[in-house]
Design an enzyme around this catalytic site. Structure first.
Site, short mmCIF file in Angstrom:
data_model
loop_
_atom_site.label_atom_id
_atom_site.label_comp_id
_atom_site.label_asym_id
_atom_site.label_seq_id
_atom_site.Cartn_x
_atom_site.Cartn_y
_atom_site.Cartn_z
N ASP A 46 -8.26 -5.24 10.29
CA ASP A 46 -9.07 -6.05 11.20
C ASP A 46 -10.31 -5.24 11.53
OD1 ASP A 46 -10.13 -7.52 13.49
OD2 ASP A 46 -8.13 -8.44 13.65
N ASP A 47 -11.44 -5.93 11.67
CA ASP A 47 -12.68 -5.20 11.96
C ASP A 47 -12.85 -4.92 13.45
OD1 ASP A 47 -13.02 -8.08 12.15
OD2 ASP A 47 -15.13 -7.68 12.59
N MET A 92 -11.22 -13.33 9.39
CA MET A 92 -12.64 -13.28 9.72
C MET A 92 -13.11 -11.83 9.84
SD MET A 92 -13.27 -16.44 9.69
CE MET A 92 -14.95 -16.45 10.33
N GLU A 113 38.63 5.51 -33.67
CA GLU A 113 39.51 4.47 -34.18
C GLU A 113 40.85 4.46 -33.46
OE1 GLU A 113 39.97 7.99 -37.10
OE2 GLU A 113 38.48 7.18 -35.73
#
Length: 456
Positions: free
Chosen positions: A9-10, A55, A373
């Site tokens: 977030d800015d 935003m 075997e």
């Protein structure tokens, strides 16, 4: 749970608020203040969930999400879009750019923790699944179809439990375009349906007119068949107490009415992916266990399993006083088969020998390939005379019909058999096996193609 969450977030105050809320739930929090910085953190750090604001100046959250999801190194990181714009168009745009979930500001604490936990668990399952798939590819094992399905959240089977007609229709219309969706109004019938048929998600209304939706959630969590089935509950605004009770009893996610169809699809997709991830890992685990105890060539149990199981059988026989016998069979002159016809022919002989051996064992007997075997049958509740009859029947079955090793080549094969039984109170698996092995070599010294029982 411990997970690393990247908060993007800015606005510093928003970052600090989310950081404090997540840290209180013991998440490890990384921070970034722009879309470009977020991409750099994702590239150099292990990130389990990205909490991404829409935003932001420069590169907005949609573009940042698109770049995270388009990069092969980061596309598997779940992204939660955080927006103040509660508009359907924003959610559509977020989904188109690869967002896994949505939160709307102001962010609700319950929603924050629930969404982050859900996607962190999904990321953990995803990492484990991809790691195992990578290991399988290194071993030459491919299962691309199952892996592709597990990575997908599409075309799931969804059961909606809702007795309000109009609400049920709206949910059906939203989900049916993507998933096979069924609606059940009666919780008792829903419980039976979920227990009998495979579903990827159950969506349960807590506003049922004549029933308690939380009781149905509790019943689903108590049944073995539905214990791991993802559950999404539909709650009314202001029902935080009931919502918290649902989350406490193991409900995976929730939606608050009115239901946004894009949010609904995102929640359902996350839970379908989570279930498919879990199913994939559970199936791989079962296959790994099966491979650990099974001889790959013949399908019989291997020596490791035989030795472990024999310990239990000997201990139980000594405790109960019941008989326990062991048969050891060896293919005569097997080296000559490999030297003359090649190892592929030798493998065909081993597979056919194992098939005939299995046809001569009871359900309670344990048939194993000891190695090379040499084969073993462990026979509970079987005295030495009966074990000798089994050995003679096996010897005759092997000698009766030629072994086909190619379309036009068949060869005669015989076997020598040694028999031993549990005789003394101080017998161990090792002493019984040693006597059977000695009887086998006595049969070989006597001319092969015969059965020999260890002297009591």
């Amino acid at each position: 749970m411990t997970a690393r969450v990247l908060v993007v977030d800015d606005i510093l105050a928003n970052v600090k608020l989310l950081e404090a809320r997540l840290a209180a739930e013991y998440f490890e929090v990384l921070t970034a203040y722009s879309g470009r910085e977020a991409l750099e953190v994702c590239a150099r750090e292990r990130v389990d969930v990205v909490l991404l604001d829409v935003m932001m100046p420069g590169m907005d959250g949609f573009e940042c999400c698109r770049r995270i999801k388009s990069d092969p190194n980061t596309h598997h990181i779940p992204v939660i879009m955080v927006t103040a714009l509660d508009q359907p168009s924003d959610k559509i745009q977020g989904l188109e750019n690869g967002a896994d979930d949505f939160l709307t500001k102001p962010v609700d604490d319950i929603a924050l923790v629930t969404r982050v936990k859900n996607l962190a668990r999904l990321k953990t399952l995803n990492d484990e699944m991809l790691m195992r798939a990578s290991t399988s590819r290194q071993l030459g094992i491919t299962d691309n179809e199952a892996l592709d399905k597990a990575l997908s959240g599409r075309s799931g089977r969804v059961l909606v439990i809702e007795d309000h007609p109009r609400s049920g229709v709206r949910l059906l219309e939203a989900l049916a375009k993507v998933h096979d969706t069924f609606i059940e109004q009666d919780p008792n019938r829903a419980l039976i349906t979920l227990a009998e048929y495979d579903f990827d998600v159950a969506i349960i209304s807590l506003s049922l007119a004549r029933s308690d939706g939380l009781r149905l959630c509790s019943q689903l969590r108590s049944l073995e068949r539905t214990r791991h089935l993802p559950i999404i509950i539909l709650v009314e605004p202001g029902e935080e107490a009931r919502l918290l009770r649902g989350l406490d009893m193991g409900v995976n996610d929730y939606l608050i009415r009115p239901i946004d169809k894009h949010e609904l699809l995102a929640r359902v997709r996350t839970q379908i992916k989570r279930k498919r991830h879990s199913d994939y890992l559970r199936n791989r685990l079962e296959e790994t266990v099966e491979q650990a105890i099974t001889d790959a060539l013949t399908g019989l149990h291997n020596r490791r399993y035989m030795e472990s199981h024999l310990e239990t059988l000997v201990r139980e026989a000594l405790r109960s006083g019941r008989h326990l016998s062991m048969l050891v069979a060896d293919i005569d002159y097997f080296k000559k088969v490999n030297d003359t016809y090649g190892h592929d022919a030798g493998d065909e002989v081993l597979r056919e020998f194992a098939a005939r051996l299995k046809r001569n064992t009871r359900g309670i007997d344990l048939a194993c390939r000891l190695g090379g075997e040499e084969f073993v049958i462990i026979m509970p509740d079987t005295e030495i005379a009966r074990a000798y009859q089994v050995g003679e029947r096996l010897r005759a079955t092997i000698a009766a019909e030629p072994f086909r090793i190619s379309a036009d080549v068949s060869i005669r094969v015989t076997t020598s058999v040694g028999i031993a039984t549990l005789e003394h109170s101080d017998d161990t698996p090792q002493t019984v096996f040693k006597r059977a092995d000695q009887a086998l070599y006595a049969a070989k010294r006597s001319g092969r193609n015969r059965v020999n029982a260890a002297a009591a």
